[in-house]
Each structure stands twice: as structure tokens, then as C-alpha cells.
Design a protein around this motif. Structure first.
Motif, short mmCIF file in Angstrom:
data_model
loop_
_atom_site.label_atom_id
_atom_site.label_comp_id
_atom_site.label_asym_id
_atom_site.label_seq_id
_atom_site.Cartn_x
_atom_site.Cartn_y
_atom_site.Cartn_z
N VAL A 1 0.84 -1.20 0.00
CA VAL A 1 0.00 0.00 0.00
C VAL A 1 0.88 1.25 0.00
N PHE A 2 0.44 2.22 -0.78
CA PHE A 2 1.17 3.48 -0.92
C PHE A 2 0.17 4.63 -0.76
N VAL A 3 0.64 5.71 -0.16
CA VAL A 3 -0.19 6.91 0.02
C VAL A 3 0.51 8.09 -0.62
N LEU A 4 -0.21 8.83 -1.42
CA LEU A 4 0.35 10.04 -2.02
C LEU A 4 -0.34 11.26 -1.42
N ARG A 5 0.44 12.10 -0.74
CA ARG A 5 -0.03 13.41 -0.28
C ARG A 5 0.32 14.40 -1.39
N TYR A 6 -0.59 14.51 -2.35
CA TYR A 6 -0.35 15.31 -3.55
C TYR A 6 -0.47 16.81 -3.26
N SER A 7 0.05 17.62 -4.14
CA SER A 7 0.05 19.07 -3.96
C SER A 7 -1.35 19.64 -4.14
N VAL A 8 -1.71 20.58 -3.28
CA VAL A 8 -3.07 21.15 -3.29
C VAL A 8 -3.04 22.66 -3.09
N ARG A 9 -4.23 23.22 -3.03
CA ARG A 9 -4.50 24.63 -2.73
C ARG A 9 -3.87 25.56 -3.76
N ALA B 1 3.79 8.72 -9.18
CA ALA B 1 3.67 7.72 -8.12
C ALA B 1 3.42 6.33 -8.70
N MET B 2 2.56 6.26 -9.71
CA MET B 2 2.30 4.98 -10.37
C MET B 2 3.57 4.48 -11.05
N ARG B 3 4.31 5.38 -11.67
CA ARG B 3 5.57 4.98 -12.32
C ARG B 3 6.54 4.41 -11.29
N LEU B 4 6.63 5.08 -10.14
CA LEU B 4 7.54 4.61 -9.08
C LEU B 4 7.17 3.21 -8.61
N ILE B 5 5.89 2.97 -8.41
CA ILE B 5 5.45 1.65 -7.93
C ILE B 5 5.84 0.57 -8.93
N HIS C 1 8.20 -6.04 -4.10
CA HIS C 1 7.42 -7.29 -4.18
C HIS C 1 6.00 -7.03 -4.68
N VAL C 2 5.89 -6.22 -5.71
CA VAL C 2 4.60 -5.84 -6.27
C VAL C 2 4.40 -6.48 -7.64
N ASN C 3 3.20 -6.96 -7.88
CA ASN C 3 2.81 -7.39 -9.22
C ASN C 3 2.42 -6.14 -10.00
N GLN C 4 3.25 -5.74 -10.95
CA GLN C 4 3.04 -4.46 -11.61
C GLN C 4 1.84 -4.44 -12.55
N THR C 5 1.22 -5.60 -12.76
CA THR C 5 -0.02 -5.64 -13.55
C THR C 5 -1.26 -5.66 -12.64
N GLN C 6 -1.03 -5.50 -11.33
CA GLN C 6 -2.12 -5.52 -10.36
C GLN C 6 -1.99 -4.34 -9.40
N VAL C 7 -2.04 -3.15 -9.97
CA VAL C 7 -1.91 -1.93 -9.17
C VAL C 7 -3.21 -1.15 -9.27
N ALA C 8 -3.89 -1.01 -8.13
CA ALA C 8 -5.14 -0.26 -8.06
C ALA C 8 -4.88 1.11 -7.49
N VAL C 9 -5.77 2.04 -7.78
CA VAL C 9 -5.76 3.34 -7.13
C VAL C 9 -7.07 3.48 -6.37
N LEU C 10 -6.97 4.04 -5.15
CA LEU C 10 -8.13 4.22 -4.27
C LEU C 10 -8.21 5.69 -3.90
N GLY C 11 -9.27 6.36 -4.35
CA GLY C 11 -9.40 7.79 -4.09
C GLY C 11 -10.64 8.11 -3.29
N PHE C 12 -10.50 9.06 -2.37
CA PHE C 12 -11.59 9.51 -1.52
C PHE C 12 -11.98 10.94 -1.90
N SER C 13 -13.27 11.19 -2.10
CA SER C 13 -13.77 12.54 -2.33
C SER C 13 -13.01 13.22 -3.47
N ALA C 14 -12.34 14.36 -3.21
CA ALA C 14 -11.56 15.01 -4.27
C ALA C 14 -10.41 14.12 -4.72
#
Length: 276
Positions: free
Chosen positions: A72-80, A94-98, A106-119
Motif C-alpha cells: 500500500v502506498f499513500v500520495l499526499r499530492y500538492s493542493v490549494r 507515483a504509479m511509475r515509481l510503484i 514485491h509488487v505485481n506491476q499488472t495488479q496496481v489499483a488506485v483508491l481515491g476519496f472525495s476530491a
């Protein structure tokens, strides 16, 4: 040998001079179990109306899915003050890095999901659809290589139309917030197509912050484009519930504890296991 964890912290430079924080939670392999195991991965994009990234939708969620066997990875992206496409390019990086570090992490690079909340859900959907492909390409990244294999959304900001969360687009677009061409470009339901990966989405019917119509419009767009979608609409709950339990309750507010939504991580895991 100990069964160790990798705790990864990196800075992703924003195209406007800002910095995004990339954090990873990765279980190392043990010779006592499956020494060559590779795991599906999830990139989490917390919400916050493009003004901040919520703690409540970051590490507590990451730890839930880490315990379920995901990297699991978390991105605190730039805002405001950072306007479109700054956060989108950071998410693509971030996806490229993963995928570039798939062996080490130890990641299967064909099985990468993104999970986004609200914005963060808007940002996740922008990354997963083809709306931002040209912008990603212009900044030296391949949009197809940055596209996730699955899109997971929690009470997402989707439309710039009648049911828009206006504040999100004000901060995302800045001086371009009334530019209709930009609004059309960033209205996700208009850009669901064959490149969009399978979608998992949940929302509450009583969400007063981001109306459930955002998710209903997403479902209809997926249906029209032939994109697989699993949707869960819960009867009650305010906006921004995260896990909907005491761990993620906003300032301890009991209104943020909603039993009916607490099953969503299990529903999401089951969906991902069927998909991957």
C-alpha cells in the motif's frame, strides 16, 4: 530471518515547484512462507477538496489493506496553490515509481489499483480515464504506463455540472475555475471509455457534501461505455466517513461512526481478489 517491513518515504517534485509526499507500506517476504511472493498494490489518494489531504483517509486505510495482504502506498499530492495538472502529474509519477520498483517492493506491476476519496477520488478517476492523457504525456510520462489496473472510489467528486462540489474545482483550477472547456475536460463522467479500468465505488445516499448523483452519473457512464463497475450505495452517513469507525471518526464525532458502511473494505478486497 525476521519478517520485516519496508517503510518507504520519498518526495515527488511537483511541476510548479511544490512537493508531494509518497509513503509506502510494504511487507518483505519470509523464507518460512512464500519467499518469492508478489502482491497486488494500492495507491491511496486522500480527499480534502484539493485544499489538503486528510489524515483520516491515509494511514488508517493503508494499514487496513496492508493487513489484507496488499502493498500500500499513500500520495499526499500538492493542493490549494497548486492547480491542474500538478496533482495529476504527481499521481502519474507515483504509479511509475510503484511499477519501476516492483521487484524491490514485491509488487505485481499488472495488479496496481488506485483508491481515491472525495476530491482524491476525482484525481484517481482523472488518472484512470483518458481525460488527462495529453497532460501526462506533455510532462514526459506515458499515460498508459501510469494508468492503474483498477479504480476504487469512496464518495468521489465526479462531475463539474449540476451536482458538482464547486469548492474542489475552485481550488483545482484557480483562475480557470470558470473556463467551460476546462470544466468539461475535468468532468469525469464525460471521459469514461475503453481505457478505463474496472471500477469499484461506494457512496451514502445522504451525503450532503458530495451528492450521491456524482456516483450515479459515474455508474451510468461506465454502463454506457461497457466498463465493469461494482457500486455500493449505503442508506445513511455524512460525507467523508473514511472507514466509518472510531479509528477514523472526525474529531471523535459520533456522526462519523456509521455501522452500515464499515463493510466497504471487505467488499473492496473481495472485488479486487476476483479481479486480480
Amino acid at each position: 530471518m525476521m519478517y520485516d517491513m519496508q517503510y518507504i518515504q520519498q518526495i515527488i517534485a511537483g511541476i510548479d515547484g511544490s512537493e508531494a509526499q509518497f509513503t509506502g507500506y510494504v511487507a518483505d517476504n519470509s523464507p518460512e512462507m512464500e519467499p518469492d511472493r508478489v502482491r497486488p498494490a494500492i495507491l491511496i489518494l486522500p480527499g480534502g477538496g484539493y485544499t489538503m489531504t486528510s489524515d483520516r483517509e491515509a494511514e488508517p486505510v493503508a494499514l487496513q489493506f496492508l493487513a489484507k495482504g496488499f502493498a500500500v502506498f499513500v500520495l499526499r499530492y500538492s493542493v490549494r496553490a497548486s492547480h491542474y495538472p500538478v496533482a495529476l502529474i504527481e499521481a502519474a509519477e507515483a504509479m511509475r515509481l510503484i511499477r519501476a520498483n516492483a521487484s524491490e517492493w514485491h509488487v505485481n506491476q499488472t495488479q496496481v489499483a488506485v483508491l481515491g476519496f472525495s476530491a482524491g477520488g476525482h484525481l484517481a478517476a482523472n488518472l484512470a480515464t483518458s481525460a488527462g492523457d495529453e497532460d501526462i504525456r506533455e510532462h514526459g510520462l506515458d499515460p498508459d504506463e501510469a494508468r492503474p489496473n483498477a479504480l476504487m472510489l469512496a464518495y468521489p467528486v465526479i462531475t463539474t455540472g449540476q451536482f458538482a462540489h464547486r469548492g474542489s474545482f475552485q481550488y483545482l483550477l484557480g483562475s480557470q475555475a470558470h473556463n467551460q472547456a476546462m470544466l468539461d475536460k475535468l468532468s469525469i463522467e464525460k471521459h469514461i471509455d475503453a481505457k478505463t479500468p474496472p471500477v469499484f465505488v461506494w457512496h451514502t445516499m445522504t451525503d450532503a457534501g458530495v451528492p450521491v448523483e456524482n456516483t450515479l452519473m459515474l455508474i451510468q457512464a461506465c454502463r454506457a461505455a461497457g466498463v465493469s463497475v461494482e457500486a455500493h450505495l449505503f442508506p445513511e452517513g455524512r460525507h467523508g466517513l473514511s472507514l466509518g469507525n472510531e479509528e477514523t471518526a472526525s474529531h471523535g464525532n459520533r456522526e462519523s461512526i456509521v455501522e452500515c458502511v464499515q463493510c466497504w473494505p471487505e467488499l473492496a478486497e473481495a472485488w479486487l481478489r476476483r479481479l486480480f
